[in-house]
Design a protein around this motif. Structure first.
Motif, short mmCIF file in Angstrom:
data_model
loop_
_atom_site.label_atom_id
_atom_site.label_comp_id
_atom_site.label_asym_id
_atom_site.label_seq_id
_atom_site.Cartn_x
_atom_site.Cartn_y
_atom_site.Cartn_z
N ALA A 1 33.56 70.63 72.48
CA ALA A 1 32.40 70.24 71.71
C ALA A 1 31.22 71.10 72.12
O ALA A 1 31.12 71.58 73.24
CB ALA A 1 31.86 68.52 72.11
N VAL A 2 30.45 71.63 70.95
CA VAL A 2 29.10 72.53 71.43
C VAL A 2 28.06 71.62 70.91
O VAL A 2 28.00 71.46 69.60
CB VAL A 2 29.38 73.62 70.42
N GLN A 3 27.22 71.25 71.55
CA GLN A 3 26.02 70.35 71.46
C GLN A 3 24.75 71.27 71.64
O GLN A 3 24.68 71.78 72.81
CB GLN A 3 26.02 69.18 71.75
N LYS A 4 23.91 71.07 70.80
CA LYS A 4 22.29 71.43 71.09
C LYS A 4 21.57 70.43 71.74
O LYS A 4 21.86 69.00 71.36
CB LYS A 4 21.62 71.89 69.92
N GLN A 5 20.85 70.39 72.91
CA GLN A 5 20.47 69.09 73.62
C GLN A 5 19.26 69.54 74.38
O GLN A 5 18.99 70.86 74.89
CB GLN A 5 21.62 68.53 74.50
N PHE A 6 18.75 68.39 74.70
CA PHE A 6 17.56 68.69 75.86
C PHE A 6 17.24 67.13 76.54
O PHE A 6 17.72 66.02 75.82
CB PHE A 6 16.20 68.85 74.95
N ILE A 7 16.72 67.14 77.54
CA ILE A 7 16.44 65.83 78.22
C ILE A 7 15.09 65.59 78.42
O ILE A 7 14.31 66.49 78.93
CB ILE A 7 17.36 65.69 79.41
N VAL A 8 14.49 64.42 78.10
CA VAL A 8 13.02 64.15 78.47
C VAL A 8 13.00 62.90 78.90
O VAL A 8 13.97 62.17 79.18
CB VAL A 8 12.27 63.78 77.02
N LYS A 9 12.07 62.78 79.98
CA LYS A 9 11.91 61.64 80.84
C LYS A 9 10.85 60.78 80.24
O LYS A 9 9.71 61.26 80.11
CB LYS A 9 11.59 62.09 82.37
N ASP A 10 10.98 59.45 80.08
CA ASP A 10 10.00 58.53 79.56
C ASP A 10 8.83 58.27 80.71
O ASP A 10 9.30 58.58 81.79
CB ASP A 10 10.59 57.44 78.62
N PRO A 11 7.74 57.66 80.36
CA PRO A 11 6.79 57.17 81.29
C PRO A 11 7.36 56.58 82.60
O PRO A 11 6.60 56.45 83.55
CB PRO A 11 5.66 56.49 80.45
N ASP A 12 8.47 55.79 82.49
CA ASP A 12 9.09 55.06 83.46
C ASP A 12 10.22 55.68 84.43
O ASP A 12 10.93 54.94 85.07
CB ASP A 12 9.29 53.83 83.18
N GLY A 13 10.58 56.90 83.93
CA GLY A 13 11.52 57.70 84.43
C GLY A 13 12.88 57.61 83.94
O GLY A 13 13.91 58.13 84.24
N ASP B 1 5.44 68.18 80.12
CA ASP B 1 5.54 67.98 81.72
C ASP B 1 6.66 66.85 82.06
O ASP B 1 7.22 66.79 82.87
CB ASP B 1 4.44 67.47 82.26
N ASP B 2 7.01 66.25 80.71
CA ASP B 2 8.17 65.15 80.80
C ASP B 2 9.48 65.57 80.54
O ASP B 2 10.50 64.99 80.40
CB ASP B 2 7.64 63.92 79.91
N ILE B 3 9.73 67.04 80.12
CA ILE B 3 10.86 67.77 79.79
C ILE B 3 11.84 67.74 81.08
O ILE B 3 11.24 68.41 82.03
CB ILE B 3 10.88 69.04 79.15
N TYR B 4 12.75 67.31 81.10
CA TYR B 4 13.53 67.37 82.26
C TYR B 4 14.66 68.36 82.24
O TYR B 4 14.95 69.01 83.29
CB TYR B 4 14.57 65.92 82.52
N LEU B 5 15.25 68.73 81.05
CA LEU B 5 16.16 69.77 80.84
C LEU B 5 15.62 70.39 79.52
O LEU B 5 15.51 69.68 78.54
CB LEU B 5 17.45 69.29 80.72
#
Length: 139
Positions: free
Chosen positions: A113-125, A95-99
């Motif tokens: 540039a080609v990058q593999k990526q994801f964004i996660v939100k920590d408990p404080d945002g 549930d904390d995955i943002y992207l």
């Protein structure tokens, strides 16, 4: 000793933050000061410090802290094992995955540039974009 950028972020609960960084993201605790609600985390050359907002250490605050603390900033870091990290996040904090994991191209002057990526939100945002060079990889 070489100097580098090491963000120090305030958190609402150091134990929840510590659990997230260690058990979800795979960081290790380099050192901590329990009485100050402070922990220093490291992973693949990425260092970050966290301090409980109610700890006994000094405070450098420019205004009232309101959640989510990370409004308007995201931190990007290259990591060695992005697939493993993403799998850990899926298993422990989906549930904390943002992207979700993606492969993205960015124009950088005369190169792409080609990058593999994801964004996660920590408990404080706070938002963390973890990435790696994606040439020849699939999302």
């Amino acid at each position: 000793m070489s100097l580098k950028l090491v963000p120090e972020l305030y958190c609402s609960d150091i134990n929840i933050t510590k659990h997230f960084y260690v058990n979800v993201l795979g960081f290790t605790v380099k050192y901590e000061r329990i009485e100050e609600q402070f922990a220093y985390f490291t992973l693949d050359g990425v260092d970050i410090m966290a301090e409980g907002i109610d700890g006994v250490g000094r405070r450098w605050l420019t205004d009232k802290m309101e959640k989510p603390y990370g409004r308007g900033v995201n931190f990007q870091w290259d990591v060695n094992e992005i697939d493993l990290m993403y799998q850990r996040v899926l298993e422990h904090a989906k549930d904390d995955i943002y992207l979700e994991m993606e492969i993205k191209e960015y124009q950088c002057n005369d190169q792409v540039a080609v990058q593999k990526q994801f964004i996660v939100k920590d408990p404080d945002g706070y938002l963390f974009r973890f990435c790696c060079d994606a040439r020849g990889q699939n999302a």
